[in-house]
Design a protein around this motif. Structure first.
Motif, PDB file in Angstrom:
ATOM      1  N   VAL A 409      -1.544   3.595   1.246  1.00 42.80           N
ATOM      2  CA  VAL A 409      -0.459   2.805   0.518  1.00 42.80           C
ATOM      3  C   VAL A 409      -0.955   1.475   0.844  1.00 42.80           C
ATOM      4  N   THR A 410       0.033   0.641   1.883  1.00 42.69           N
ATOM      5  CA  THR A 410      -0.083  -0.639   1.928  1.00 42.69           C
ATOM      6  C   THR A 410      -1.357  -0.828   2.823  1.00 42.69           C
ATOM      7  N   SER A 411      -1.905   0.195   3.513  1.00 39.26           N
ATOM      8  CA  SER A 411      -3.185  -0.185   4.132  1.00 39.26           C
ATOM      9  C   SER A 411      -4.485   0.165   3.441  1.00 39.26           C
ATOM     10  N   LYS A 412      -4.069   0.632   2.429  1.00 43.81           N
ATOM     11  CA  LYS A 412      -5.291   1.015   1.378  1.00 43.81           C
ATOM     12  C   LYS A 412      -6.416  -0.217   1.079  1.00 43.81           C
ATOM     13  N   TYR A 413      -5.509  -1.436   0.785  1.00 40.83           N
ATOM     14  CA  TYR A 413      -6.622  -2.193   0.431  1.00 40.83           C
ATOM     15  C   TYR A 413      -7.321  -3.109   1.627  1.00 40.83           C
ATOM     16  N   ALA A 414      -6.585  -2.901   2.824  1.00 44.81           N
ATOM     17  CA  ALA A 414      -7.499  -3.388   4.008  1.00 44.81           C
ATOM     18  C   ALA A 414      -8.685  -2.541   4.135  1.00 44.81           C
ATOM     19  N   GLY A 431      -2.192   8.781  -8.356  1.00 46.95           N
ATOM     20  CA  GLY A 431      -1.314   8.631  -9.098  1.00 46.95           C
ATOM     21  C   GLY A 431       0.169   8.089  -8.563  1.00 46.95           C
ATOM     22  N   GLY A 432       0.224   7.442  -7.236  1.00 43.16           N
ATOM     23  CA  GLY A 432       0.992   6.774  -6.681  1.00 43.16           C
ATOM     24  C   GLY A 432       2.309   7.503  -6.101  1.00 43.16           C
ATOM     25  N   GLY A 433       2.369   8.634  -6.492  1.00 38.85           N
ATOM     26  CA  GLY A 433       3.476   9.741  -5.895  1.00 38.85           C
ATOM     27  C   GLY A 433       3.309   9.968  -4.513  1.00 38.85           C
ATOM     28  N   LEU A 434       4.031   9.724  -3.507  1.00 37.25           N
ATOM     29  CA  LEU A 434       3.528  10.035  -1.864  1.00 37.25           C
ATOM     30  C   LEU A 434       3.658  11.583  -2.015  1.00 37.25           C
ATOM     31  N   ASN A 490       3.565   2.084  10.719  1.00 36.40           N
ATOM     32  CA  ASN A 490       4.433   0.621  10.752  1.00 36.40           C
ATOM     33  C   ASN A 490       5.956   0.909  10.568  1.00 36.40           C
ATOM     34  N   ARG A 491       6.352   2.260  10.695  1.00 36.96           N
ATOM     35  CA  ARG A 491       7.623   2.884  11.079  1.00 36.96           C
ATOM     36  C   ARG A 491       8.546   2.312   9.795  1.00 36.96           C
ATOM     37  N   ASN A 492       8.214   1.983   8.496  1.00 38.55           N
ATOM     38  CA  ASN A 492       8.848   1.766   7.510  1.00 38.55           C
ATOM     39  C   ASN A 492       8.238   1.969   6.069  1.00 38.55           C
ATOM     40  N   TYR A 493       8.672   1.964   5.122  1.00 31.25           N
ATOM     41  CA  TYR A 493       8.170   2.075   3.698  1.00 31.25           C
ATOM     42  C   TYR A 493       7.750   0.657   3.159  1.00 31.25           C
ATOM     43  N   ARG A 494       6.615   0.063   3.768  1.00 32.74           N
ATOM     44  CA  ARG A 494       6.288  -1.118   3.510  1.00 32.74           C
ATOM     45  C   ARG A 494       5.971  -1.726   2.315  1.00 32.74           C
ATOM     46  N   ILE A 495       5.606  -0.661   1.385  1.00 33.83           N
ATOM     47  CA  ILE A 495       5.338  -1.083  -0.063  1.00 33.83           C
ATOM     48  C   ILE A 495       6.497  -1.390  -0.991  1.00 33.83           C
ATOM     49  N   LEU A 496       7.612  -0.746  -0.425  1.00 33.86           N
ATOM     50  CA  LEU A 496       9.128  -0.935  -1.197  1.00 33.86           C
ATOM     51  C   LEU A 496       9.490  -2.396  -0.791  1.00 33.86           C
TER      52      LEU A 496
END
Length: 566
Positions: A409-414, A431-434, A490-496
């Motif tokens: 998710v937020t690490s994908k683009y790294a 699809g984006g759904g976890l 990272n212990r959170n839903y960073r994308i949200l």
């Protein structure tokens, strides 16, 4: 009740699967599936248990995506995942990853048992309209109501799943059908056609528009990778012949162009401002694209209304969908791009191509400067955790050739901006759904196990995604699969949190971020060990490489919970 010595619909089902080259059925069993399970037990098929139906579908889809790459080089491979689910609630459980498989174009045949057709009027428990439930996520969804129809409907299911544009199909299998006796044989599958080489008039039109362009851009989508390594090579030839700047579509989830090529610039981010800037040109080719739009509504068009747009791909629905098409070619992306290249080569001078390449180099330098620090996060000397960039860099050094299944998710683009990934190396949750990535990684490991020279499989999974289906690891342990899972934790839903700032504005201190932090944290190491894997907590950047190297060296499943900061 059918005589157990008779040849039944369930026997025909398993014989058909074997004749079509299927080796595995992924599933979670139930009473209405018992005839199928009995027949599988007496066949050469192998059953792969998932502890939840959505895990079974995700495993089947990840398996199909990896097997598709194998099929590009081996005609004997049938690149289809097969999942068998348990009636209405089980199918409902599997819909999340059925949706993910649809968006990823994974060729799946999903089945579910159902009550006997002469019993449903009593509305027994678990009842539901199965075909209707699955229809919106499938190319075709139906139910076999008579054993006489089973051979044709099974053959059709496999052909529909594998015929471009590939995707899932669903068949309901009532108990009275699977238990009925039959003297039918499986129908031969026959060859699967490609999507063709395109309308010659449209190919010529596309070539003319590219020859007339000032600064063409080629946007490659995942339809290119799905068509095979030859299609990726055709994209390179088209880019080189036209001097085009190359980007990957928004939410690209496969490697559709070599990322070390001098004309490759970047994946398009899901940012209105960035995309509009990168697509601010006179001529754009959209090749095999499907997800090329932002996550939420954009205020202005992503492509200028005056831009010349050339669309090509094997999915007619996607061609000209979000932008007008000044040339539209329906066909296999690789064959279509070959056809355009052949026609455009005589229309462009070497000097014109060189001038375009100078423009590409300028844009590439600007973009690389902007992306150079992506994933490094906020500098905080007191935080011992790795940045996402440090994690990805360490992974590339240790596992540079591994097959990656990504739901970071937020690490994908790294990963996408820092790792020079090669074609057929990477799949991601399109699809984006976890909850797709971890089961898909298990399925990919099953697929690699079938090769004479299997690649290491690494699942790169965010901690929020991992916690959707951590019991996927049980399947990897049960079948002793060689799989390494790296959790970017990272212990959170960073994308949200990021999306909150994008949608609502302000700074982080302005928001409560309700339900977005894992406090208290989950013991992911203990969880993985409870499901049969080896697991380690990696707390500092300098420990990542050794931990990953050790995991890759061992057989069986390993889980590394790597702490990262934002």
């Amino acid at each position: 009740m059918t005589d157990s010595a008779g040849y039944t619909g369930a026997d025909l089902f398993t014989d058909a699967l074997e004749s079509y080259g299927v080796d595995y059925v992924f599933g979670n069993p139930g009473t209405t599936e018992l005839p199928i399970l009995e027949a599988i037990g007496e066949s050469d098929l192998e059953y792969r248990l998932g502890l939840h139906e959505d895990i079974a579908v995700g495993m089947a889809a990840g398996y199909a995506q990896r097997r598709r790459y194998h099929a590009h080089h081996d005609d004997s491979v049938t690149p289809v995942g097969v999942a068998n689910l348990h009636i209405a609630p089980g199918l409902a459980h599997g819909l999340g990853n059925l949706y993910a498989a649809k968006v990823a174009g994974a060729p799946l045949v999903v089945t579910a048992g159902n009550h006997s057709t002469d019993f449903r009027h009593e509305e027994p428990i678990l009842s539901g309209r199965l075909a209707d439930m699955a229809r919106q996520f499938c190319k075709w969804s139906d139910e076999v109501l008579d054993v006489a129809a089973l051979p044709t409907m099974l053959r059709r299911a496999f052909r529909v799943a594998m015929t471009p544009p590939t995707g899932p199909v669903f068949l309901g299998l009532p108990l009275d059908v699977t238990m009925s006796e039959t003297d039918a044989d499986p129908e031969r599958l026959g060859p699967i056609p490609n999507a063709g080489s395109g309308d010659p008039a449209q190919l010529e039109r596309a070539a003319e528009l590219l020859a007339e362009a000032e600064s063409p851009v080629l946007v490659v989508g995942d339809g290119v990778a799905r068509s095979g390594a030859d299609a990726v090579a055709a994209a390179v030839e088209l880019a080189e012949a036209t001097g085009a700047r190359v980007h990957g579509e928004i939410l690209a989830s496969e490697i559709d162009f070599p990322t070390d090529h001098e004309q490759w610039v970047s994946y398009l981010p899901a940012s209105e401002e960035a995309v509009s800037m990168l697509l601010d040109t006179d001529t754009i080719v959209f090749a095999g694209c499907s997800t090329n739009t932002t996550l939420t509504r954009h205020e202005e068009p992503l492509v200028d209304a005056d831009a010349t747009c050339i669309h090509l791909g094997d999915d007619a629905w996607q061609v000209g969908k979000n932008q007008p098409a000044d040339a539209a070619v329906i066909g296999d992306p690789g064959l279509v791009m070959q056809g355009i290249t052949e026609r455009v080569q005589g229309k462009l001078s070497d000097g014109a191509v060189e001038d375009r390449l100078d423009d590409v180099a300028e844009v590439k330098e600007l973009v690389e400067t902007k992306l150079s620090g992506y994933g490094e996060g906020d500098e905080n000397g007191d935080d011992p955790r790795a940045s996402k960039a440090q994690l990805v860099d360490a992974m590339e050094r240790v596992a540079g050739d591994a097959a990656i299944v990504d739901e970071g998710v937020t690490s994908k683009y790294a990963m996408l901006t820092r790792w020079e990934l090669a074609p057929e190396q990477y799949i991601s949750n399109k699809g984006g759904g976890l909850g797709y990535g971890l089961p898909a990684a298990v399925g990919a490991a099953v697929a690699e196990e079938q090769r004479d020279d299997p690649r290491d499989v690494v699942g790169f999974i965010g901690d929020g995604s991992y916690q959707y289906y951590p019991h996927s690891i049980y399947s990897a342990a049960r079948y002793d699969l060689d799989l390494t899972v790296v959790i970017s934790d990272n212990r959170n839903y960073r994308i949200l949190k990021d999306n909150t700032l994008d949608l609502l504005g302000g700074d982080e201190d302005d928001h409560e971020f309700v339900g977005m932090d894992f406090e208290p944290g989950v013991d992911l190491v203990g969880n993985a060990e409870s499901h049969g894997a080896r697991a380690d907590l990696v707390e500092t950047p300098d420990a990542i490489e050794d931990a990953l190297a050790d995991a890759l060296e061992r057989d069986g499943p390993d889980v590394l919970d790597v702490l990262v900061h934002d």
